[in-house]
Design an enzyme around this catalytic site. Structure first.
Site, mmCIF file in Angstrom:
data_model
loop_
_atom_site.group_PDB
_atom_site.id
_atom_site.type_symbol
_atom_site.label_atom_id
_atom_site.label_comp_id
_atom_site.label_asym_id
_atom_site.label_seq_id
_atom_site.Cartn_x
_atom_site.Cartn_y
_atom_site.Cartn_z
ATOM 1 N N GLY A 273 0.831 -1.185 0.000
ATOM 2 C CA GLY A 273 0.000 0.000 0.000
ATOM 3 C C GLY A 273 0.869 1.239 0.000
ATOM 4 O O GLY A 273 1.914 1.285 -0.642
ATOM 5 N N HIS A 274 0.466 2.245 0.783
ATOM 6 C CA HIS A 274 1.142 3.528 0.726
ATOM 7 C C HIS A 274 2.581 3.465 1.236
ATOM 8 O O HIS A 274 3.493 3.992 0.607
ATOM 9 C CB HIS A 274 0.346 4.562 1.536
ATOM 10 N N VAL A 275 2.802 2.824 2.383
ATOM 11 C CA VAL A 275 4.147 2.815 2.974
ATOM 12 C C VAL A 275 4.882 1.558 2.498
ATOM 13 O O VAL A 275 5.235 0.672 3.274
ATOM 14 C CB VAL A 275 4.082 2.893 4.507
#
Length: 294
Positions: A273-275
C-alpha cells in the site's frame, strides 16, 4: 555540521515526549550511524548518516509524521553501498528545528540545496516517500544538476490529487482512536508498525507545535505538478506505487507519470500500500539498489 548542537525541543511535555519516542525508534536502526545538525537558512536540519564515508551519497526524505527513523527496514541494504543521509524534513514533526518556515516550493528546494551544501554533496541520488517523494520531485525540477537519479515512492499528490478519504482520515488523526483508524485505513492488515515506531507516530500527531505545522500556501505543498513541469524532467526516475494505495488511485498516478515523464521507470508493487518501504522492504530495497546501480 555540528554533532553536538545544544538545542532542545519546545519546552512542552508533548515535545519532550516526542524526542524520547524518536530516540526509542532510532534504537531499531540496524547499522552504525551518526546524527548531527546541518544549519540552513530556515533552521537546523537533523540528519542520520550511515554507510561508508567514501561511498556515493544517497539522500533519504521521509513521509509526513514518520521522520527519518522510518528507514530502519531499508537502511542496512542501502547503506551497504552508499553513504546514506536520512534527512528530517524541516517543518514536519521530527528533530529538525525550524526558525523560519519556507512553506513554498521554491523555499523547500532552497532548504534542500542548503542541506546538500552543508553535507558537501555536489550531486546525489535522492529517494523520498510520500511527502518526501513530493520534495524529491520538486528538487529534481528546480535543481536537476544536483540529482543523479531519483526514486519516488508513493508520492503525496505529485501526479494526481488526494482522494477525499485522505482528508477525512488525516483530519481525524487527533480524535479518539484517530491514529488507529488512520493506520488501519492506510495499511489494513498488511503491516503492523513496530511498537516503538507506532508510539513515535502517535506522539508526533499529538505534539502541538505551530512551528512544525506549516499552513498550506498556494505556492507550497501539497501540489500536483503540471503537464509542462512533468514533461521538462531530465533526471532518471524510478516511481514505485503500491497496488493497495488508498490516498489516491495508483493506476491514475501510474498512467499520468508514464505518459508525461520521459524515460521514467514506473511500477505498481503487488502486496503493498502507501508505505511500501515498510510493507514490502525486501523487494523495495532490491529494486532501489538495482535502479541506482546503473
Amino acid at each position: 555540521m555540528n554533532n553536538h548542537l545544544p538545542i532542545m525541543p519546545t519546552r512542552s511535555n508533548s515535545g519532550i515526549h516526542y524526542y524520547q519516542t524518536y530516540d526509542n525508534s532510532l534504537a531499531l536502526w540496524p547499522v552504525p550511524y551518526e546524527t548531527f545538525y546541518a544549519p540552513t537558512r530556515y533552521g537546523q536540519t537533523h540528519i542520520i548518516a550511515s554507510g561508508p564515508k567514501g561511498a556515493p551519497p544517497l539522500v533519504l526524505l521521509h513521509g509526513a509524521l514518520f521522520s527519518s527513523t522510518m528507514w530502519y527496514p531499508n537502511i542496512a541494504d542501502w547503506s551497504s553501498k552508499y553513504r546514506t543521509y536520512a534527512v528530517d524534513i524541516i517543518g514536519d514533526k521530527n528533530k529538525s528545528i525550524p526558525t523560519d518556515l519556507c512553506g513554498t516550493r521554491a523555499g523547500y528546494a532552497n532548504w534542500l540545496h542548503d542541506v546538500f551544501n552543508q553535507l558537501e554533496i555536489e550531486k546525489s541520488h535522492v529517494l523520498g516517500l510520500s511527502l518526501g517523494g513530493l520534495h524529491t520531485l520538486n528538487f529534481v525540477l528546480r535543481m536537476p544538476e544536483r540529482v543523479k537519479r531519483a526514486v519516488i515512492l508513493s508520492p503525496a499528490e505529485t501526479f494526481v490529487s488526494f482522494d477525499q478519504d485522505f482528508y477525512k482520515y488525516a483530519l481525524g488523526l487527533v480524535e479518539p482512536n484517530g491514529v488507529e483508524n488512520f493506520l488501519k485505513w492506510m495499511m489494513e492488515d498488511r503491516c503492523v508498525l513496530q511498537s516503538d515506531f507506532a508510539k513515535q507516530f502517535h506522539a508526533g500527531v499529538m505534539w502541538q507545535d505551530e512551528v512544525r505545522n506549516p499552513k498550506p500556501k498556494a505556492d507550497g505543498f501539497p501540489y500536483v505538478f503540471s503537464d509542462d513541469e512533468l514533461k521538462s524532467i531530465t533526471v532518471p526516475i524510478l516511481l514505485l506505487l503500491g497496488e493497495h494505495e488508498v490516498i489516491y488511485n495508483p493506476q491514475s498516478a501510474f498512467k499520468r507519470a508514464s505518459t508525461l515523464v520521459a524515460g521514467i521507470e514506473a511500477e505498481i508493487v503487488s502486496g503493498a500500500g502507501h508505505v511500501l518501504s515498510m510493507e514490502q522492504p525486501s523487494y523495495v530495497n532490491e529494486r532501489v539498489m538495482r535502479f541506482l546501480g546503473r
